[in-house]
Write an enzyme that holds these catalytic residues in place. Structure first.
Site, PDB file in Angstrom:
ATOM      1  N   CYS A  94      -0.116   2.596   6.301  1.00  0.00           N
ATOM      2  CA  CYS A  94       0.363   1.266   6.698  1.00  0.00           C
ATOM      3  C   CYS A  94       0.488   0.396   5.446  1.00  0.00           C
ATOM      4  O   CYS A  94      -0.063   0.718   4.387  1.00  0.00           O
ATOM      5  CB  CYS A  94      -0.607   0.617   7.687  1.00  0.00           C
ATOM      6  SG  CYS A  94      -2.263   0.367   7.006  1.00  0.00           S
ATOM      7  N   CYS A 110       0.803  -1.236   0.000  1.00  0.00           N
ATOM      8  CA  CYS A 110       0.000   0.000   0.000  1.00  0.00           C
ATOM      9  C   CYS A 110       0.829   1.276   0.000  1.00  0.00           C
ATOM     10  O   CYS A 110       0.275   2.366  -0.178  1.00  0.00           O
ATOM     11  CB  CYS A 110      -0.955  -0.011   1.189  1.00  0.00           C
ATOM     12  SG  CYS A 110      -1.980  -1.494   1.285  1.00  0.00           S
ATOM     13  N   HIS A 127      -9.473   2.029  -2.612  1.00  0.00           N
ATOM     14  CA  HIS A 127      -8.071   1.697  -2.331  1.00  0.00           C
ATOM     15  C   HIS A 127      -7.471   0.782  -3.396  1.00  0.00           C
ATOM     16  O   HIS A 127      -7.328  -0.417  -3.196  1.00  0.00           O
ATOM     17  CB  HIS A 127      -7.976   1.047  -0.954  1.00  0.00           C
ATOM     18  CG  HIS A 127      -6.604   0.596  -0.563  1.00  0.00           C
ATOM     19  ND1 HIS A 127      -5.453   1.267  -0.944  1.00  0.00           N
ATOM     20  CD2 HIS A 127      -6.191  -0.490   0.175  1.00  0.00           C
ATOM     21  CE1 HIS A 127      -4.396   0.621  -0.463  1.00  0.00           C
ATOM     22  NE2 HIS A 127      -4.819  -0.439   0.212  1.00  0.00           N
TER      23      HIS A 127
END
Length: 417
Positions: A404, A93, A374
């Site tokens: 994160c 990510c 996302h």
């Protein structure tokens, strides 16, 4: 072109595709098409002369083996000058934040003056994989010297071999999914579903408001007539979220639901970085400047998504700033549980000293990953674009990014004006 120059790196601005749920509106667009669209939008908005571009660093998390270096293919697909050096990065990510840092470091070193960073994910077009046994048979057939040997090899195939291996989101090192890890962490920190639902509800309300007033649309390059993120639900309420059932721990202890977790998403984000000299040479303006960045890794057993609890305190300490100095705090919302757990760690201290409490009104004022979506490789650049634009609107002094990542990693970045 690159030369000896000052060390400041500007974020000029970013452009992205709309973000949509996987398997929906963008099912026909692969990684390269989504990426090309985002980059073309960036060039159209900010770059008068594409020959001024010194490099592209682009990221993805789920890999298409047919395209080894998607960054270089974007150069060709977008019709950009073929002498632009381009490379690919990947780190879950925080992938497109890595891309930004690579470009920023090149600018600081004088190897670039104007560079594009970004990333993509197309969950709708992930290549299907066959099992090892089937793959071995296809390899044997492909290496066969004669037609007879090829037929002999293919004759070994059975119906079971044609069942594709489903994509797994389990951590290779732990055997658990990110959601399962987040659920464990939430229970360790005593985070309730209501706390997570409040984070999710705020995210949707803020994103809906920012869509309605045009702030989020400002960073979107429409595709197929879609000019907004299709996941945002402005009618979300705590009452609606409360009735959803946990999906990772179905016992009475479970807290993470489909409503307080980020969805699988298709989309691409691009962002333009520049030296001070490149700003002047190309008639550009800085939305914000990259002040500093911190990458951190921890043992996943301590909390897969808890590395921001270390990255942010360390970054603040090194820069001599505090949480109170931050006008806006952008926290990636993989799960409401992860956001709440990291906020608790910052406030109470965990492996680093406490750094304080963040007022909710400072957090994700335009929504974030739960509401906007996302696409793994695109999220970092999306967050940086949203933050830089909002800082420019408010003339804010400092903004914080906290993201994160799988593998027990994180990135924290401070932008300034």
């Amino acid at each position: 072109m690159p030369s000896q120059q000052s060390k400041r790196v500007a974020i000029v601005g970013g452009i992205r595709t709309p973000f949509v749920k996987a398997g929906a509106q963008f099912i026909k667009y692969d990684q390269l098409k989504l990426s090309t669209h985002a980059v073309l939008g960036l060039v159209e908005k900010f770059i008068k002369d594409p020959n001024a571009i010194d490099g592209i660093v682009w990221g993805r998390v789920l890999h298409d083996p047919r395209i080894s270096n998607i960054a270089r293919e974007i150069v060709f697909s977008a019709g950009l000058p073929k002498n632009i050096h381009a490379l690919m990065v990947s780190n879950n990510c925080i992938t497109s934040l890595h891309a930004m840092v690579d470009v920023a470091d090149a600018i600081k070193a004088g190897r670039m003056s104007l560079g594009i960073a970004g990333g993509v994910e197309s969950m709708s077009t992930v290549p299907l994989l066959f099992g090892r046994e089937a793959s071995a048979i296809f390899l044997e057939a492909g290496m066969a010297r004669t037609p007879g040997d090829k037929i002999k090899a293919l004759a070994k195939l059975r119906f079971r071999h044609f069942k594709p291996k489903s994509l797994s989101f389990k951590e290779p090192s732990t055997g658990l999914t990110m959601g399962q890890h987040a659920e464990i962490t939430a229970q360790e920190w005593g985070i309730t579903q209501k706390e997570e639902d409040i984070i999710a509800c705020n995210s949707h309300i803020n994103a809906a408001s920012a869509t309605e007033d045009g702030r989020l649309k400002e960073e979107i390059y429409p595709l197929d007539g879609i000019d907004k993120d299709m996941i945002v639900r402005g009618d979300t309420t705590l009452e609606k979220l409360a009735i959803l059932k946990p999906v990772f721990d179905r016992s009475s202890k479970g807290t993470i639901t489909a409503g307080n977790a980020s969805p699988l998403t298709d989309g691409a984000s691009s962002i333009l970085l520049a030296s001070e000299e490149a700003l002047a040479a190309n008639g550009l303006e800085a939305a914000a400047w990259i002040k500093d960045v911190e990458f951190t890794a921890i043992d996943p057993a301590d909390g897969l998504l808890m590395a921001p609890a270390l990255a942010v305190p360390r970054l603040l300490k090194r820069t001599g700033l505090t949480l109170d100095d931050m006008d806006i705090v952008e926290i990636h919302e993989a799960f409401g549980a992860q956001v709440a757990s990291n906020l608790a760690a910052w406030e109470k201290g965990w492996k680093e000293k406490p750094i304080g409490k963040v007022p909710m009104e400072k957090i994700n004022p335009l929504g974030s990953s739960i509401s906007v979506g996302h696409p793994f490789g695109a999220t970092g650049a999306r967050i940086a674009t949203t933050l830089a634009n909002e800082m420019k609107r408010r003339d804010a002094r400092y903004g914080l990014i906290s993201v994160c990542a799988a593998g027990g990693m994180a990135c924290a970045m401070i932008l300034e004006r």
